[in-house]
Scaffold this motif. Structure first.
Motif, PDB file in Angstrom:
ATOM      1  N   GLU A  30      -8.398  -8.019   3.202  1.00 20.37           N
ATOM      2  CA  GLU A  30      -9.269  -9.140   2.898  1.00 20.37           C
ATOM      3  C   GLU A  30      -8.924  -9.679   1.517  1.00 20.37           C
ATOM      4  O   GLU A  30      -8.152  -9.075   0.768  1.00 20.37           O
ATOM      5  N   GLU A  31      -9.457 -10.806   1.186  1.00 20.47           N
ATOM      6  CA  GLU A  31      -9.152 -11.438  -0.092  1.00 20.47           C
ATOM      7  C   GLU A  31      -9.628 -10.552  -1.246  1.00 20.47           C
ATOM      8  O   GLU A  31     -10.720  -9.992  -1.214  1.00 20.47           O
ATOM      9  N   VAL A  32      -8.786 -10.447  -2.249  1.00 25.85           N
ATOM     10  CA  VAL A  32      -9.115  -9.608  -3.400  1.00 25.85           C
ATOM     11  C   VAL A  32     -10.097 -10.330  -4.308  1.00 25.85           C
ATOM     12  O   VAL A  32      -9.942 -11.516  -4.586  1.00 25.85           O
ATOM     13  N   ASP A  33     -11.101  -9.613  -4.761  1.00 23.77           N
ATOM     14  CA  ASP A  33     -12.055 -10.143  -5.744  1.00 23.77           C
ATOM     15  C   ASP A  33     -11.575  -9.729  -7.125  1.00 23.77           C
ATOM     16  O   ASP A  33     -11.699  -8.561  -7.497  1.00 23.77           O
ATOM     17  N   PRO A  34     -11.009 -10.657  -7.901  1.00 30.24           N
ATOM     18  CA  PRO A  34     -10.464 -10.273  -9.212  1.00 30.24           C
ATOM     19  C   PRO A  34     -11.532  -9.779 -10.179  1.00 30.24           C
ATOM     20  O   PRO A  34     -11.218  -9.118 -11.166  1.00 30.24           O
ATOM     21  N   ALA A  35     -12.805 -10.103  -9.901  1.00 31.22           N
ATOM     22  CA  ALA A  35     -13.873  -9.649 -10.795  1.00 31.22           C
ATOM     23  C   ALA A  35     -14.246  -8.194 -10.541  1.00 31.22           C
ATOM     24  O   ALA A  35     -14.875  -7.554 -11.384  1.00 31.22           O
ATOM     25  N   SER A  36     -13.862  -7.662  -9.399  1.00 29.58           N
ATOM     26  CA  SER A  36     -14.226  -6.280  -9.066  1.00 29.58           C
ATOM     27  C   SER A  36     -13.426  -5.294  -9.905  1.00 29.58           C
ATOM     28  O   SER A  36     -12.223  -5.464 -10.114  1.00 29.58           O
ATOM     29  N   ARG A  37     -14.101  -4.244 -10.362  1.00 29.58           N
ATOM     30  CA  ARG A  37     -13.445  -3.193 -11.129  1.00 29.58           C
ATOM     31  C   ARG A  37     -13.292  -1.925 -10.301  1.00 29.58           C
ATOM     32  O   ARG A  37     -13.029  -0.855 -10.845  1.00 29.58           O
ATOM     33  N   VAL A  38     -13.461  -2.047  -8.980  1.00 31.74           N
ATOM     34  CA  VAL A  38     -13.343  -0.895  -8.087  1.00 31.74           C
ATOM     35  C   VAL A  38     -12.117  -1.074  -7.196  1.00 31.74           C
ATOM     36  O   VAL A  38     -11.975  -2.089  -6.519  1.00 31.74           O
ATOM     37  N   ILE A  39     -11.236  -0.100  -7.217  1.00 29.36           N
ATOM     38  CA  ILE A  39     -10.067  -0.090  -6.333  1.00 29.36           C
ATOM     39  C   ILE A  39     -10.257   1.063  -5.363  1.00 29.36           C
ATOM     40  O   ILE A  39     -10.173   2.227  -5.747  1.00 29.36           O
ATOM     41  N   ASP A  40     -10.557   0.732  -4.123  1.00 28.77           N
ATOM     42  CA  ASP A  40     -10.875   1.740  -3.114  1.00 28.77           C
ATOM     43  C   ASP A  40      -9.621   2.054  -2.306  1.00 28.77           C
ATOM     44  O   ASP A  40      -9.205   1.268  -1.455  1.00 28.77           O
ATOM     45  N   VAL A  41      -9.021   3.197  -2.586  1.00 27.12           N
ATOM     46  CA  VAL A  41      -7.843   3.634  -1.843  1.00 27.12           C
ATOM     47  C   VAL A  41      -8.341   4.520  -0.702  1.00 27.12           C
ATOM     48  O   VAL A  41      -8.301   5.752  -0.784  1.00 27.12           O
ATOM     49  N   GLN A  46      -4.233   4.647   2.503  1.00 24.59           N
ATOM     50  CA  GLN A  46      -3.284   5.742   2.292  1.00 24.59           C
ATOM     51  C   GLN A  46      -2.335   5.882   3.482  1.00 24.59           C
ATOM     52  O   GLN A  46      -1.131   6.142   3.300  1.00 24.59           O
ATOM     53  N   ALA A  47      -2.876   5.694   4.693  1.00 21.47           N
ATOM     54  CA  ALA A  47      -2.030   5.795   5.878  1.00 21.47           C
ATOM     55  C   ALA A  47      -0.976   4.698   5.889  1.00 21.47           C
ATOM     56  O   ALA A  47       0.182   4.929   6.251  1.00 21.47           O
ATOM     57  N   GLN A  48      -1.364   3.493   5.467  1.00 22.43           N
ATOM     58  CA  GLN A  48      -0.406   2.394   5.415  1.00 22.43           C
ATOM     59  C   GLN A  48       0.655   2.633   4.341  1.00 22.43           C
ATOM     60  O   GLN A  48       1.842   2.304   4.535  1.00 22.43           O
ATOM     61  N   ILE A  49       0.247   3.197   3.241  1.00 13.57           N
ATOM     62  CA  ILE A  49       1.207   3.526   2.184  1.00 13.57           C
ATOM     63  C   ILE A  49       2.205   4.548   2.698  1.00 13.57           C
ATOM     64  O   ILE A  49       3.423   4.423   2.496  1.00 13.57           O
ATOM     65  N   ARG A  72       1.522   3.956  -7.629  1.00 15.83           N
ATOM     66  CA  ARG A  72       2.231   2.686  -7.708  1.00 15.83           C
ATOM     67  C   ARG A  72       1.383   1.561  -7.109  1.00 15.83           C
ATOM     68  O   ARG A  72       1.336   0.456  -7.646  1.00 15.83           O
ATOM     69  N   TYR A  73       0.717   1.876  -5.997  1.00 22.54           N
ATOM     70  CA  TYR A  73      -0.169   0.895  -5.379  1.00 22.54           C
ATOM     71  C   TYR A  73      -1.302   0.514  -6.317  1.00 22.54           C
ATOM     72  O   TYR A  73      -1.642  -0.661  -6.479  1.00 22.54           O
ATOM     73  N   VAL A  74      -1.906   1.523  -6.976  1.00 21.06           N
ATOM     74  CA  VAL A  74      -3.013   1.267  -7.909  1.00 21.06           C
ATOM     75  C   VAL A  74      -2.520   0.404  -9.066  1.00 21.06           C
ATOM     76  O   VAL A  74      -3.193  -0.552  -9.487  1.00 21.06           O
ATOM     77  N   ARG A  75      -1.338   0.720  -9.590  1.00 24.21           N
ATOM     78  CA  ARG A  75      -0.784  -0.065 -10.695  1.00 24.21           C
ATOM     79  C   ARG A  75      -0.592  -1.522 -10.278  1.00 24.21           C
ATOM     80  O   ARG A  75      -0.945  -2.448 -11.010  1.00 24.21           O
ATOM     81  N   GLU A  76      -0.020  -1.720  -9.062  1.00 27.66           N
ATOM     82  CA  GLU A  76       0.183  -3.072  -8.568  1.00 27.66           C
ATOM     83  C   GLU A  76      -1.147  -3.798  -8.403  1.00 27.66           C
ATOM     84  O   GLU A  76      -1.268  -4.982  -8.740  1.00 27.66           O
TER      85      GLU A  76
END
Length: 269
Positions: A30-41, A46-49, A72-76
């Motif tokens: 879904e579209e990323v909310d740039p205001a969000s400070r939560v990155i839910d992995v 994880q399966a897609q990674i 790396r995903y989190v950094r990106e």
């Protein structure tokens, strides 16, 4: 074309489906909310990674490798959201070009995977014999550019009547070629350039940009003198490559024109 008619086109459904595939394998459901400070992995992410790693490396990742890929995903994701917060996705020529290239890839995917029959290829050879003539000779003018965007801008100026001799960037290539054999043109400009000449129409119109190993060119193909065409059995692979390249280009243009019809363009004069 009306909006309702546009949305019923099969090619539009194909483009939309391809876009969804791109989005899915980019790990963004879904579209990323740039205001969000939560990155839910989550587990699905994880399966897609892990799947992406397996497809690239030919094996599943170890726990340590998966941890590294997740980091790396989190950094990106962090840098991506911060770029959105700064508005770096807007008015950026590189971003625009990359996204437009992805849309072209979606439109061309079906043609690139197709397997043409011998009847299709023989018909293609009979319809375009000049492309396969071994002793064909060319007369043309060309302008060279390092970047495709610069070539496109120059083409617009030429279409408006600009003097072609005032266009182009400096390079050690002739601006005009007269009655030169295909092999000689290939030696000067490269195989990619010669293959790109074949679909062009001879006449007084500037066409392109076409690519070569040296950059991008605008070409005014003045004349083509066809030579002998080898038997189909001897050049089947060459005919298939040419058919595929032309079909991909046509598919991209068809997709663009279909989508273009849904827009109203207003150009200030």
């Amino acid at each position: 074309m009306t909006l309702s008619g546009w949305t019923r086109e099969p090619l539009v459904h194909f483009l939309i489906g391809g876009a969804l595939v791109f989005a899915f394998f980019a790990w963004r459901g879904e579209e990323v909310d740039p205001a969000s400070r939560v990155i839910d992995v989550d587990r699905e992410t994880q399966a897609q990674i892990a799947l992406g790693y397996e497809r690239l490396m030919g094996r599943a990742p170890t726990d340590a490798e998966l941890d590294m890929q997740i980091e790396r995903y989190v950094r990106e994701e962090v840098l991506y959201r911060e770029a959105l917060r700064l508005g770096l996705d807007r008015d950026d020529a590189i971003v625009r070009r990359r996204l437009s290239q992805k849309m072209d890839l979606i439109a061309a995917a079906q043609a690139e995977a197709a397997t043409p029959s011998d009847d299709t290829l023989q018909d293609w050879l009979e319809t375009h014999p000049d492309r396969f003539a071994r002793d064909a000779r060319y007369s043309f003018d060309q302008l060279w550019f390092e970047e495709e965007a610069a070539a496109q801008e120059a083409l617009t100026r030429l279409e408006r009547g600009a003097d072609w001799q005032g266009e182009g960037e400096r390079i050690s290539l002739p601006a005009s070629v007269d009655d030169e054999a295909r092999r000689e043109v290939q030696d000067r400009f490269g195989e990619q350039f010669v293959r790109s000449l074949d679909p062009l129409e001879a006449g007084g119109t500037w066409q392109g940009p076409i690519a070569s190993g040296l950059g991008w060119h605008l070409v005014r193909l003045r004349e083509v003198q066809a030579g002998d065409v080898p038997p189909y059995e001897d050049i089947r692979d060459e005919v298939e490559d040419d058919w595929r390249a032309a079909t991909v280009a046509a598919r991209k243009q068809e997709a663009y024109e279909l989508l273009r019809d849904a827009y109203r363009v207003e150009i200030a004069r």
